[in-house]
Design an enzyme around this catalytic site. Structure first.
Site, PDB file in Angstrom:
ATOM      1  N   ILE A 167     -33.360 -47.989  84.541  1.00 48.21           N
ATOM      2  CA  ILE A 167     -32.166 -47.698  83.755  1.00 48.21           C
ATOM      3  C   ILE A 167     -31.686 -46.299  84.099  1.00 48.21           C
ATOM      4  O   ILE A 167     -32.439 -45.331  83.998  1.00 48.21           O
ATOM      5  CB  ILE A 167     -32.461 -47.800  82.243  1.00 48.21           C
ATOM      6  N   LYS A 180     -26.812 -18.176  82.796  1.00 51.97           N
ATOM      7  CA  LYS A 180     -25.479 -18.373  82.240  1.00 51.97           C
ATOM      8  C   LYS A 180     -25.246 -17.345  81.139  1.00 51.97           C
ATOM      9  O   LYS A 180     -25.980 -17.297  80.157  1.00 51.97           O
ATOM     10  CB  LYS A 180     -25.331 -19.794  81.688  1.00 51.97           C
ATOM     11  N   VAL A 206     -25.714 -35.432  83.460  1.00 50.61           N
ATOM     12  CA  VAL A 206     -24.800 -34.396  83.944  1.00 50.61           C
ATOM     13  C   VAL A 206     -24.828 -33.167  83.042  1.00 50.61           C
ATOM     14  O   VAL A 206     -24.029 -32.260  83.211  1.00 50.61           O
ATOM     15  CB  VAL A 206     -23.349 -34.926  84.051  1.00 50.61           C
ATOM     16  N   THR A 252     -22.812 -28.122  74.420  1.00 48.55           N
ATOM     17  CA  THR A 252     -23.591 -28.303  73.195  1.00 48.55           C
ATOM     18  C   THR A 252     -24.517 -29.514  73.213  1.00 48.55           C
ATOM     19  O   THR A 252     -25.348 -29.657  72.311  1.00 48.55           O
ATOM     20  CB  THR A 252     -22.651 -28.440  71.986  1.00 48.55           C
TER      21      THR A 252
END
Length: 482
Positions: free
Chosen positions: A24, A60, A29, A325
């Site tokens: 599966i 980041k 992403v 988020t």
């Protein structure tokens, strides 16, 4: 993530079984995060440099928003913006400075913003001034490699992993609780508590137990995405970029071994073929694959814990990755599960409290995302429709309070801080007509000196930082995954 956390925090009275199938596919992403992931990783005892190397991560400091207003660009940077001035939040002194003609846009007053624009990074205490805090940061990483890393952590902690596909779900005829999962090969996995991590399908909570879904298509109408990796970016930035286009936006996320790219759009305003062409045309480097399409509806389950099933991740709802988020919402849900963990019998009050907290979290994040879309001055029909859309009362209140007085109030379970709201409100051109009267006390010269000092301290600290790419190469570079 859930299996690794349970392996870490649950004692030997609990037996944890992870059922998943290599056959599966996963969405996979979710490559950008927010700083709270550092707390989650640290709670699992994960060495940060090892994690970065294993997941091909980069650092980041912010998200850059390009084109959300005509010709505009700004950053939502992590961490402080400016400094409180006595009893005043920074924005009141800044708004006074704008009125006096001595203030600049927000960027130089935020250390993370200044560092991001300079492609600089550092960890630990500030080097040049004790007044400066440590810079908060998050990561860009390969979600598939992160899953593999956590799987090893979970199994080493005693979690049983069972490879297989679920073919049916068994329920108790009297209570309605789920009692077992039937797998291919006529296998059965019994359990007392089930976490539904089956993605958009929500096999247990949605299909089996009938938990409804509240769609937010009127507020967040983008319903398609395409993702494609490209070669490692030469411009190895310590920030995510979200660039608006005529019917949505496009992301850019630099990793060590490649760059993650994607386009989010409304199928009512852009065809799949047009979206794919626009995505490929906007890449910095050569694509490594064909664009992979995704379909979704923004919204949330009407209940997240029903009977003895709790939904995590996409099984509980979906909010587009505009503010990175998605992974955090999984990790915050895991924290709630651990805090409200039941014994062999689940009480309704536990379910109700779990649902209450989760609904508030979804609604607060939804409001923040909707703000980005509503506060625009673009000409395309998609964007005109966003400006005309009716806003949730909670968001309308926040905007009106800001406009009237420059005040920003953080609500219960609001993931985003006052300075996060400040950067988006100001960055997208929502003007505040007033500010706190205490900001009138200093003279024009004193306000100018205060703002100049903040800018100077930040600039001096950034000047001592290392180049982002050089920092990663020196401290935590990973070997390219096969």
């Amino acid at each position: 993530m859930a299996a690794a956390a349970f392996a870490r925090f649950l004692d030997k009275r609990f037996r944890v079984i992870l059922v998943e199938s290599e056959a599966i596919g996963t969405i996979g992403v979710g490559e950008a995060t927010i700083p709270q992931i550092r707390l989650f990783n640290a709670s699992l005892g994960i060495d940060e440099n090892q994690f970065i190397a294993a997941t091909q991560a980069s650092f980041k400091l912010a998200i850059e928003f390009v084109g959300w207003t005509k010709g505009g660009r700004y950053m939502h940077a992590f961490g402080d913006v400016g400094r409180e001035n006595g009893l005043l939040a920074f924005q009141h002194s800044w708004l006074r400075g704008l009125a006096e003609g001595v203030a600049k846009p927000l960027a130089p007053y935020a250390l993370n913003n200044a560092a991001a624009l300079a492609n600089k990074f550092q960890r630990g205490p500030a080097r040049t001034a004790k007044l400066l805090p440590e810079m908060p940061y998050a990561f860009h990483f390969d979600a598939g490699l992160y899953a593999r890393f956590l799987r090893g952590l979970a199994e080493s902690g005693g979690v049983e992993r069972v490879e297989g596909r679920i073919v049916s779900v068994e329920r108790d005829a009297e209570s309605g609780d789920v009692t077992a999962l039937k797998l291919d090969g006529e296998r059965e996995i019994p359990g007392d508590l089930f976490l539904d991590c089956t993605g958009f399908r929500a096999l247990l909570l949605g299909e089996t137990l009938g938990a409804g879904f509240e769609a937010w298509s009127e507020l967040l109408p983008c319903d398609r995405a395409m993702a494609v990796p490209s070669e490692r970016a030469r411009d190895f930035t310590p920030y995510t970029r979200a660039t608006a286009h005529g019917a949505g936006w496009q992301w850019r996320i630099p990793l060590q071994h490649r760059t993650g790219n994607g386009i989010v759009y409304s199928s009512a305003h852009l065809s799949d073929d047009e979206a794919a062409a626009r995505l490929l045309a906007g890449l910095d480097e050569k694509p490594l694959d064909d664009p992979r399409p995704l379909r979704f509806t923004a919204g949330k389950r009407t209940s997240f814990w029903k009977h003895n099933v709790i939904a995590l991740g996409l099984a509980s709802g979906f909010l587009e990755p505009l503010e990175s988020t998605s992974i955090h919402m999984i990790q915050s849900a895991i924290e709630r599960v651990l805090k409200l963990l039941p014994g062999r019998h689940v009480s309704q009050v536990q379910r109700d409290e779990y649902d209450r907290q989760t609904h508030v979290e979804y609604d607060r994040i939804r409001d923040f995302l909707v703000l980005h879309y509503w506060a625009n001055d673009r000409d395309e029909p998609f964007w005109a429709e966003r400006r005309a859309a009716a806003l949730p009362d909670s968001l309308q209140h926040k905007i009106e309070l800001w406009r009237a007085s420059g005040q920003i109030v953080r609500g219960e379970a609001d993931l985003f801080s006052e300075v996060a709201w400040l950067q988006v409100l100001a960055g997208q051109g929502i003007a505040a007509t007033g500010y706190h009267p205490l900001a009138d006390a200093p003279s024009r010269e004193e306000i100018a000196e205060y703002l100049e000092l903040i800018e100077l301290l930040n600039a001096r600290e950034v000047g001592q930082m290392q180049d982002h790419a050089a920092f990663v190469a020196q401290h935590c570079a990973g070997k390219t995954a096969a």
